[in-house]
Design a protein around this motif. Structure first.
Motif, PDB file in Angstrom:
ATOM      1  N   VAL A  83      46.707  29.209  54.890  1.00 36.14           N
ATOM      2  CA  VAL A  83      47.216  29.270  53.516  1.00 36.14           C
ATOM      3  C   VAL A  83      47.888  27.955  53.128  1.00 36.14           C
ATOM      4  O   VAL A  83      48.663  27.394  53.905  1.00 36.14           O
ATOM      5  CB  VAL A  83      48.226  30.433  53.364  1.00 36.14           C
ATOM      6  CG1 VAL A  83      48.902  30.401  52.008  1.00 36.14           C
ATOM      7  CG2 VAL A  83      47.534  31.768  53.577  1.00 36.14           C
ATOM      8  N   ALA A  84      47.587  27.509  51.910  1.00 36.64           N
ATOM      9  CA  ALA A  84      48.243  26.342  51.310  1.00 36.64           C
ATOM     10  C   ALA A  84      48.867  26.789  49.989  1.00 36.64           C
ATOM     11  O   ALA A  84      48.197  27.427  49.172  1.00 36.64           O
ATOM     12  CB  ALA A  84      47.245  25.227  51.075  1.00 36.64           C
ATOM     13  N   VAL A  85      50.155  26.461  49.799  1.00 36.76           N
ATOM     14  CA  VAL A  85      50.882  26.808  48.575  1.00 36.76           C
ATOM     15  C   VAL A  85      51.293  25.525  47.879  1.00 36.76           C
ATOM     16  O   VAL A  85      51.943  24.664  48.478  1.00 36.76           O
ATOM     17  CB  VAL A  85      52.145  27.647  48.886  1.00 36.76           C
ATOM     18  CG1 VAL A  85      52.915  27.953  47.604  1.00 36.76           C
ATOM     19  CG2 VAL A  85      51.789  28.935  49.620  1.00 36.76           C
ATOM     20  N   ASP A  86      50.931  25.400  46.609  1.00 33.81           N
ATOM     21  CA  ASP A  86      51.265  24.210  45.836  1.00 33.81           C
ATOM     22  C   ASP A  86      52.754  24.230  45.491  1.00 33.81           C
ATOM     23  O   ASP A  86      53.227  25.119  44.789  1.00 33.81           O
ATOM     24  CB  ASP A  86      50.428  24.160  44.558  1.00 33.81           C
ATOM     25  CG  ASP A  86      50.529  22.831  43.828  1.00 33.81           C
ATOM     26  OD1 ASP A  86      51.427  22.018  44.143  1.00 33.81           O
ATOM     27  OD2 ASP A  86      49.702  22.598  42.920  1.00 33.81           O
ATOM     28  N   ILE A  87      53.497  23.250  46.004  1.00 34.09           N
ATOM     29  CA  ILE A  87      54.936  23.150  45.690  1.00 34.09           C
ATOM     30  C   ILE A  87      55.239  21.853  44.945  1.00 34.09           C
ATOM     31  O   ILE A  87      56.387  21.424  44.878  1.00 34.09           O
ATOM     32  CB  ILE A  87      55.816  23.299  46.953  1.00 34.09           C
ATOM     33  CG1 ILE A  87      55.478  22.233  48.001  1.00 34.09           C
ATOM     34  CG2 ILE A  87      55.694  24.716  47.529  1.00 34.09           C
ATOM     35  CD1 ILE A  87      56.470  22.163  49.155  1.00 34.09           C
ATOM     36  N   ARG A  88      54.212  21.273  44.337  1.00 39.40           N
ATOM     37  CA  ARG A  88      54.400  20.087  43.508  1.00 39.40           C
ATOM     38  C   ARG A  88      54.899  20.579  42.149  1.00 39.40           C
ATOM     39  O   ARG A  88      54.134  21.149  41.374  1.00 39.40           O
ATOM     40  CB  ARG A  88      53.088  19.313  43.360  1.00 39.40           C
ATOM     41  CG  ARG A  88      52.505  18.866  44.694  1.00 39.40           C
ATOM     42  CD  ARG A  88      51.111  18.313  44.536  1.00 39.40           C
ATOM     43  NE  ARG A  88      50.230  19.363  44.006  1.00 39.40           N
ATOM     44  CZ  ARG A  88      48.952  19.185  43.694  1.00 39.40           C
ATOM     45  NH1 ARG A  88      48.395  18.001  43.868  1.00 39.40           N
ATOM     46  NH2 ARG A  88      48.223  20.170  43.219  1.00 39.40           N
ATOM     47  N   GLN A  89      56.169  20.374  41.868  1.00 34.64           N
ATOM     48  CA  GLN A  89      56.798  20.965  40.690  1.00 34.64           C
ATOM     49  C   GLN A  89      56.138  20.556  39.377  1.00 34.64           C
ATOM     50  O   GLN A  89      56.181  21.313  38.413  1.00 34.64           O
ATOM     51  CB  GLN A  89      58.289  20.640  40.671  1.00 34.64           C
ATOM     52  CG  GLN A  89      59.016  21.349  41.794  1.00 34.64           C
ATOM     53  CD  GLN A  89      60.488  21.043  41.817  1.00 34.64           C
ATOM     54  OE1 GLN A  89      60.893  19.915  42.034  1.00 34.64           O
ATOM     55  NE2 GLN A  89      61.279  22.077  41.586  1.00 34.64           N
ATOM     56  N   GLU A  90      55.519  19.381  39.310  1.00 44.44           N
ATOM     57  CA  GLU A  90      54.869  18.919  38.085  1.00 44.44           C
ATOM     58  C   GLU A  90      53.431  19.435  37.960  1.00 44.44           C
ATOM     59  O   GLU A  90      52.783  19.237  36.935  1.00 44.44           O
ATOM     60  CB  GLU A  90      54.872  17.390  38.024  1.00 44.44           C
ATOM     61  CG  GLU A  90      53.927  16.693  38.985  1.00 44.44           C
ATOM     62  CD  GLU A  90      54.295  16.726  40.471  1.00 44.44           C
ATOM     63  OE1 GLU A  90      53.446  16.354  41.292  1.00 44.44           O
ATOM     64  OE2 GLU A  90      55.427  17.124  40.822  1.00 44.44           O
ATOM     65  N   SER A  91      52.933  20.110  38.962  1.00 47.31           N
ATOM     66  CA  SER A  91      51.548  20.549  39.005  1.00 47.31           C
ATOM     67  C   SER A  91      51.305  21.800  38.149  1.00 47.31           C
ATOM     68  O   SER A  91      52.151  22.692  38.080  1.00 47.31           O
ATOM     69  CB  SER A  91      51.157  20.853  40.452  1.00 47.31           C
ATOM     70  OG  SER A  91      49.892  21.464  40.513  1.00 47.31           O
ATOM     71  N   GLN A  92      50.123  21.876  37.556  1.00 48.03           N
ATOM     72  CA  GLN A  92      49.730  23.071  36.804  1.00 48.03           C
ATOM     73  C   GLN A  92      49.514  24.264  37.725  1.00 48.03           C
ATOM     74  O   GLN A  92      49.512  25.406  37.260  1.00 48.03           O
ATOM     75  CB  GLN A  92      48.464  22.800  35.992  1.00 48.03           C
ATOM     76  CG  GLN A  92      48.665  21.825  34.868  1.00 48.03           C
ATOM     77  CD  GLN A  92      47.387  21.606  34.068  1.00 48.03           C
ATOM     78  OE1 GLN A  92      46.287  21.917  34.511  1.00 48.03           O
ATOM     79  NE2 GLN A  92      47.544  21.059  32.873  1.00 48.03           N
ATOM     80  N   THR A  93      49.343  24.008  39.017  1.00 47.57           N
ATOM     81  CA  THR A  93      49.141  25.104  39.958  1.00 47.57           C
ATOM     82  C   THR A  93      50.369  25.331  40.845  1.00 47.57           C
ATOM     83  O   THR A  93      50.267  25.961  41.903  1.00 47.57           O
ATOM     84  CB  THR A  93      47.884  24.858  40.827  1.00 47.57           C
ATOM     85  OG1 THR A  93      47.987  23.586  41.469  1.00 47.57           O
ATOM     86  CG2 THR A  93      46.623  24.916  39.984  1.00 47.57           C
ATOM     87  N   PHE A  94      51.540  24.851  40.397  1.00 43.80           N
ATOM     88  CA  PHE A  94      52.780  25.061  41.159  1.00 43.80           C
ATOM     89  C   PHE A  94      52.965  26.555  41.432  1.00 43.80           C
ATOM     90  O   PHE A  94      52.829  27.391  40.544  1.00 43.80           O
ATOM     91  CB  PHE A  94      53.986  24.537  40.386  1.00 43.80           C
ATOM     92  CG  PHE A  94      55.300  24.843  41.061  1.00 43.80           C
ATOM     93  CD1 PHE A  94      55.727  24.097  42.133  1.00 43.80           C
ATOM     94  CD2 PHE A  94      56.090  25.900  40.630  1.00 43.80           C
ATOM     95  CE1 PHE A  94      56.935  24.369  42.777  1.00 43.80           C
ATOM     96  CE2 PHE A  94      57.299  26.189  41.256  1.00 43.80           C
ATOM     97  CZ  PHE A  94      57.714  25.417  42.331  1.00 43.80           C
ATOM     98  N   GLY A  95      53.259  26.886  42.689  1.00 40.67           N
ATOM     99  CA  GLY A  95      53.494  28.269  43.079  1.00 40.67           C
ATOM    100  C   GLY A  95      52.237  29.081  43.319  1.00 40.67           C
ATOM    101  O   GLY A  95      52.313  30.252  43.693  1.00 40.67           O
TER     102      GLY A  95
END
Length: 180
Positions: A83-95
């Motif tokens: 599993v990979a979770v997007d934690i880039r706060q500026e990303s459209q796929t954050f969370g």
């Protein structure tokens, strides 16, 4: 090599060309030039890691607040749900998260870019998990997001009982309390 974007396009499934016959198989598990050309990335790996875990072990969701690591992961024995979770706060796929089963039989690899939390659940009796990283492990910078955070709603495969966690992973915070 075949490269397939996942539901989060920066996370890539890498499928090497495998040459096999009745004697066994051969494939290049990594070639810097081919990786860069196929993915359009220009990354340098600085560390290789190998972990072995028993069935039901869940490791993660780990990330580093400084020295974020990109990871190229694969399984050489057994099977895991990765599993990979997007934690880039500026990303459209954050969370958002993606999950892929990796096994010794399919030889698939997963590219997890810097800025993602990462974890896996062992599905087989045991699994040997290899990963190349783009930065060095920095224990003081490592953090962990709870594997069962209801806001993430990760659909982990069913196992008998609860997953086996380390003390660090048991104490993990939900995403909304995580420090970046």
């Amino acid at each position: 090599m075949k490269v397939t974007p996942t539901a989060i396009p920066d996370v890539l499934i890498i499928e090497p060309k495998v040459f096999g016959d009745e004697r066994g198989f051969f494939f290049e598990s990594f070639n810097q030039k081919a990786f860069n050309e196929a993915t359009g990335l220009n990354v340098t790996f600085v560390q290789d890691n190998h972990s072995r875990s028993a069935k039901g072990v869940l490791r993660g969701l780990h990330y580093q607040v400084q020295q974020p690591q990109g990871k190229l992961v694969r399984v050489v024995r057994g099977a895991v749900f990765d599993v990979a979770v997007d934690i880039r706060q500026e990303s459209q796929t954050f969370g958002k998260w993606v999950g892929v089963e990796l096994s010794e039989t399919d030889h698939k690899q997963l590219w997890v870019p810097p800025g993602f939390a990462h974890g896996f659940l062992v599905l087989s009796e045991s699994a040997d998990f290899l990963y190349k990283t783009t930065d060095y492990y920095a224990p003081a910078q490592e953090r962990c997001i709870a594997w069962n955070d209801s806001a993430l709603a990760i659909k982990w495969p069913a196992i008998d009982g609860e997953p086996c966690l380390s003390a660090k992973d048991t104490a993990a915070m939900p995403l909304n309390q995580a420090l970046f």
